[in-house]
Design an enzyme around this catalytic site. Structure first.
Site, mmCIF file in Angstrom:
data_model
loop_
_atom_site.group_PDB
_atom_site.id
_atom_site.type_symbol
_atom_site.label_atom_id
_atom_site.label_comp_id
_atom_site.label_asym_id
_atom_site.label_seq_id
_atom_site.Cartn_x
_atom_site.Cartn_y
_atom_site.Cartn_z
ATOM 1 N N HIS A 118 -0.592 -7.393 2.296
ATOM 2 C CA HIS A 118 -0.756 -6.202 3.132
ATOM 3 C C HIS A 118 -0.891 -6.668 4.581
ATOM 4 C CE1 HIS A 118 -2.829 -2.640 4.773
ATOM 5 N NE2 HIS A 118 -2.458 -1.978 3.696
ATOM 6 N N ASP A 141 -8.002 -10.774 -1.178
ATOM 7 C CA ASP A 141 -7.958 -9.338 -0.910
ATOM 8 C C ASP A 141 -7.972 -8.630 -2.261
ATOM 9 O OD1 ASP A 141 -7.365 -6.707 -0.391
ATOM 10 O OD2 ASP A 141 -5.537 -7.115 0.751
ATOM 11 N N GLN A 166 -6.763 -3.831 -4.507
ATOM 12 C CA GLN A 166 -6.043 -3.203 -5.622
ATOM 13 C C GLN A 166 -6.547 -3.687 -6.970
ATOM 14 O OE1 GLN A 166 -3.994 -0.709 -5.233
ATOM 15 N NE2 GLN A 166 -4.067 -0.808 -3.002
ATOM 16 N N LYS A 180 -10.900 2.880 -2.476
ATOM 17 C CA LYS A 180 -9.948 2.538 -3.543
ATOM 18 C C LYS A 180 -10.596 2.624 -4.931
ATOM 19 C CE LYS A 180 -6.825 0.713 -0.540
ATOM 20 N NZ LYS A 180 -5.507 1.310 -0.271
ATOM 21 N N CYS A 202 2.498 -0.693 4.377
ATOM 22 C CA CYS A 202 1.829 -1.721 5.184
ATOM 23 C C CYS A 202 2.140 -3.118 4.643
ATOM 24 C CB CYS A 202 0.318 -1.491 5.244
ATOM 25 S SG CYS A 202 -0.150 0.014 6.123
#
Length: 408
Positions: free
Chosen positions: A125, A202, A205, A228, A366
């Protein structure tokens, strides 16, 4: 609750937004990868805080402040316990983007210099690319990019070739937001550690779809966003190993993060407050904790099994659509279908689906480098959450047939 009796219809009843219609049609929400809908349990906690409990926290010499301080720090305890971290290692931030920028400008500023290398993956991202480019331009180190194959699989052999004694940091996604690829993150971390590199993950997700244990992964830094995981926007978590956080200099100054201030010198607060300048998103942190409680009641194994069943169904069902090309086909995927169609631009696909109450994401997500790699300007992306059903996928596929009819 077990995976055998995961009652998705009962789960949907927990989300008031599914009672409304869009353009006179039932809402089919397939954009959870961008931001998840909120259960009533989270909404009630947020409403209750603002209605009956609100005050600024820490240092308030009155009951309301003391009560909410206790509740806010209990939320931190809950989040840290959920990811198997200590409270000292669990820093409230505005979201994953701020967490990455914090690590870049605090750890990176002190530990990266000319001649060093960092490794990103091709699936990152923008929030895990741009902060490192800004710092590279300040410090002069090199950024290497670990490639993927045409299906979106992370190529471990190519990654291994990039690792060397020059590698100081690997900053990589746990699950690609654009393709759904689940990276072999534990192996990636181990290989980075073998050359002495620090690893930032990261986890935006990953956190909605699986139980994450930062100790078991041995991640040095792990970031995610509250919105999220069915919590509010404007709040997230940076996890960092205590020895790393202890050695880092804050990159933001202000209230909360200090122990003492004179015009000659400032001494910093203890962890985790050292990195939490200013009044925090108090209710956001408490709401995020409530969202974690909600998911834990459902059970992460149940959520995972339900979403994987949806993914398998979706991967088969979407083959019925003429001219559709699936853009993420990795061996290990989360519930994301990213695709293009011969008949229509992704933005047109999204607009037509919206008329039937179907919400998907279109654009570059993104993640422009992955769009360049696939040689497309954008994709359409349908992403699943714990409240989606096979009927949602059926409506999506019916909508895609309609797109073909309109543009035939």
């Amino acid at each position: 609750m077990t995976s055998h009796n995961y009652n998705v219809e009962a789960v949907r009843e927990d989300f008031p937004i599914f009672k409304r219609e869009i353009h006179g049609k039932p809402l089919t929400f397939l954009d959870t990868a961008a931001s998840a809908q909120k259960p009533q349990a989270v909404i009630d906690v947020i409403k209750g805080c603002y209605s009956n409990e609100y005050a600024n926290i820490h240092r308030g010499a009155y009951q309301l402040s003391a009560e909410l301080t206790t509740k806010y720090e209990a939320a931190r305890d809950n989040v840290s316990g959920h990811i198997n971290a200590s409270t000292e290692e669990t820093i409230f931030v505005r979201g994953a983007t701020e967490g990455i920028n914090l690590v870049a400008q605090s750890w990176g500023r002190d530990n990266l210099s000319e001649g060093d290398e960092i490794i990103l993956s091709h699936m990152e991202h923008h929030s895990n690319i741009v902060p490192w480019q800004i710092l590279r331009d300040q410090k002069g180190f090199d950024i290497k990019v670990s490639p993927i194959d045409e299906n979106g699989n992370f190529l471990m052999e190519e990654y291994e070739k990039l690792l060397s004694e020059k590698t100081k940091l690997v900053a990589i996604t746990h699950i690609s937001n654009a393709l759904g690829t689940i990276t072999p993150i534990k192996e990636i971390i181990k290989m980075a550690h073998d050359v002495g590199a620090v690893v930032l993950v990261d986890g935006c997700q990953a956190m909605p779809h699986m139980q994450v244990d930062v100790k078991e992964l041995d991640a040095d830094f792990y970031v995610f966003s509250g919105h999220k995981i069915y919590g509010p926007t404007g709040v997230g978590i940076l996890y960092g190993k205590e020895e790393l956080l202890d050695a880092m200099t804050p990159y933001q100054g202000g209230g909360e993060m200090i122990r003492s201030v004179t015009f000659e010198k400032t001494t910093y607060n203890e962890l985790p407050h050292k990195f939490e300048a200013g009044t925090p998103n108090i209710v956001g942190g408490i709401g995020m904790s409530a969202a974690i409680d909600y998911m834990n009641v459902l059970g992460f194994d149940n959520i995972h099994d339900h979403e994987q069943a949806l993914l398998e169904y979706g991967l088969e069902k979407i083959k019925e659509v003429d001219g559709l090309e699936l853009r993420g086909k990795a061996d290990h995927m989360a519930g994301i279908l990213s695709f293009t169609m011969e008949s229509a631009h992704p933005h047109d696909i999204g607009t037509i689906l919206d008329q039937d109450g179907i919400a998907i994401r279109t654009g570059h997500h993104c993640a422009q480098p992955i769009m360049d790699f696939m040689d497309v300007p954008a994709t359409a992306r349908a992403s699943f959450g714990l409240y989606n059903t096979k009927e949602d996928i059926d409506r999506l596929v019916d909508g895609l047939h309609k797109v073909n009819r309109i543009f035939a």
